[in-house]
Design an enzyme around this catalytic site. Structure first.
Site, short mmCIF file in Angstrom:
data_model
loop_
_atom_site.label_atom_id
_atom_site.label_comp_id
_atom_site.label_asym_id
_atom_site.label_seq_id
_atom_site.Cartn_x
_atom_site.Cartn_y
_atom_site.Cartn_z
N ASP A 279 0.84 -1.20 0.00
CA ASP A 279 0.00 0.00 0.00
C ASP A 279 0.87 1.25 0.00
O ASP A 279 2.03 1.20 0.42
CB ASP A 279 -0.88 0.04 1.26
N1 URA Z 1 -1.21 -5.74 4.20
C1 URA Z 1 -1.67 -4.48 4.16
O1 URA Z 1 -2.67 -4.15 4.78
N2 URA Z 1 -1.01 -3.59 3.42
C2 URA Z 1 0.14 -3.89 2.73
O2 URA Z 1 0.72 -3.03 2.08
C3 URA Z 1 0.61 -5.22 2.79
C4 URA Z 1 -0.09 -6.12 3.53
#
Ligand code: URA
Length: 250
Positions: free
Chosen positions: A110
């Site tokens: 993310d």
């Molecule tokens: N889980 C999440 O919530 N975000 C990420 O970037 C990776 C795993």
């Protein structure tokens, strides 16, 4: 893939930018099959020709394997009208098309997540590491909004071990999380979580089920590859021979 320009091959082999490579060619220290080559657009057959730079033979690498320490605020995609992408951060030496195909991401993080991101031109490796069938472990350092008592920590650990039901979020389906491992750190709101799949916002959604919130997230390990602690946020480097061997890459 066998015919490539000499300037591209030298740039991919770590001799700097195309401009650096042109300078190198002008020194007369590059030979192809015994003859000095000074023209940047000279074409080389990478399967048959012997390229020597300053007395050392180049071994052409078909594929590129990189790890990046992704900083927050950068998106894991090739293009984004608003934010910087991880490809914008890559040095040109890594960023252009390589011999083995297009450089792409193995999975995503993310925008606000930091840490280990693997990139490669090798589609087979991408498949091996991302296919749900292979259950590749991914470990995240997690900081939570709410600190927990020892009892609460034990409850989280137990729930994560036993197929947590994660509800639908936006357009993303609900799912039953595969058994995951929690290792609590010395701070009462910090832990390492290892999961074996990569659903949308998975880590954040898992903690949300228990009424908590992830306020900082960093991936530290994927399969056999650990994030290099010397890699500063935004930096990338090639995987070492030992890291490649651990991934069964020759
Ligand atoms: N889980 C999440 O919530 N975000 C990420 O970037 C990776 C795993």
């Amino acid at each position: 893939m066998s015919i490539e320009r000499i300037d591209k091959l030298l740039a991919l082999s770590g001799f700097g930018s195309r401009k650096d490579v042109r300078k190198l060619l002008h020194t007369g220290t590059v030979t192809v099959d015994g003859a000095v080559v000074t023209a940047a657009d000279f074409h080389v057959n990478t399967e048959k020709s012997q390229v020597i730079v300053d007395g050392e033979e180049l071994a052409f690498q078909k594929h590129v394997y990189l790890m990046m320490n992704k900083p927050a605020g950068v998106v894991s995609s090739t293009k984004d009208g608003v934010h910087k992408t991880v490809f914008d951060l890559l040095e040109t030496e890594f960023a252009h098309r390589t011999l083995g195909g297009d450089l792409h991401l193995i999975g995503r993080l993310d925008i606000d997540t930091e840490g280990l991101l693997l990139l490669t031109t090798d589609g087979n490796l991408t498949h091996r590491l991302t296919s749900p069938k292979h259950n590749i472990a991914k470990t995240y350092f997690v900081r939570l909004r709410d600190s927990l008592s020892d009892e609460e920590k034990a409850e989280y650990t137990e729930k994560f071990k036993n197929s947590l039901e994660v509800p639908r979020e936006h357009n993303e389906e609900a799912f039953t999380a595969k058994s995951a491992e929690l290792v609590w750190q010395s701070s009462p709101n910090e832990c390492l979580l290892t999961i074996y799949e990569g659903k949308y916002h998975q880590v954040k959604r898992m903690f949300k089920v228990l009424g908590n919130e992830v306020v900082y997230l960093k991936r530290v390990k994927e399969g056999t590859i650990e994030l290099d602690p010397n890699l500063q946020p935004g930096e990338a480097r090639e995987l070492t021979p030992a890291e490649k061997a651990a991934l069964n890459i020759q």
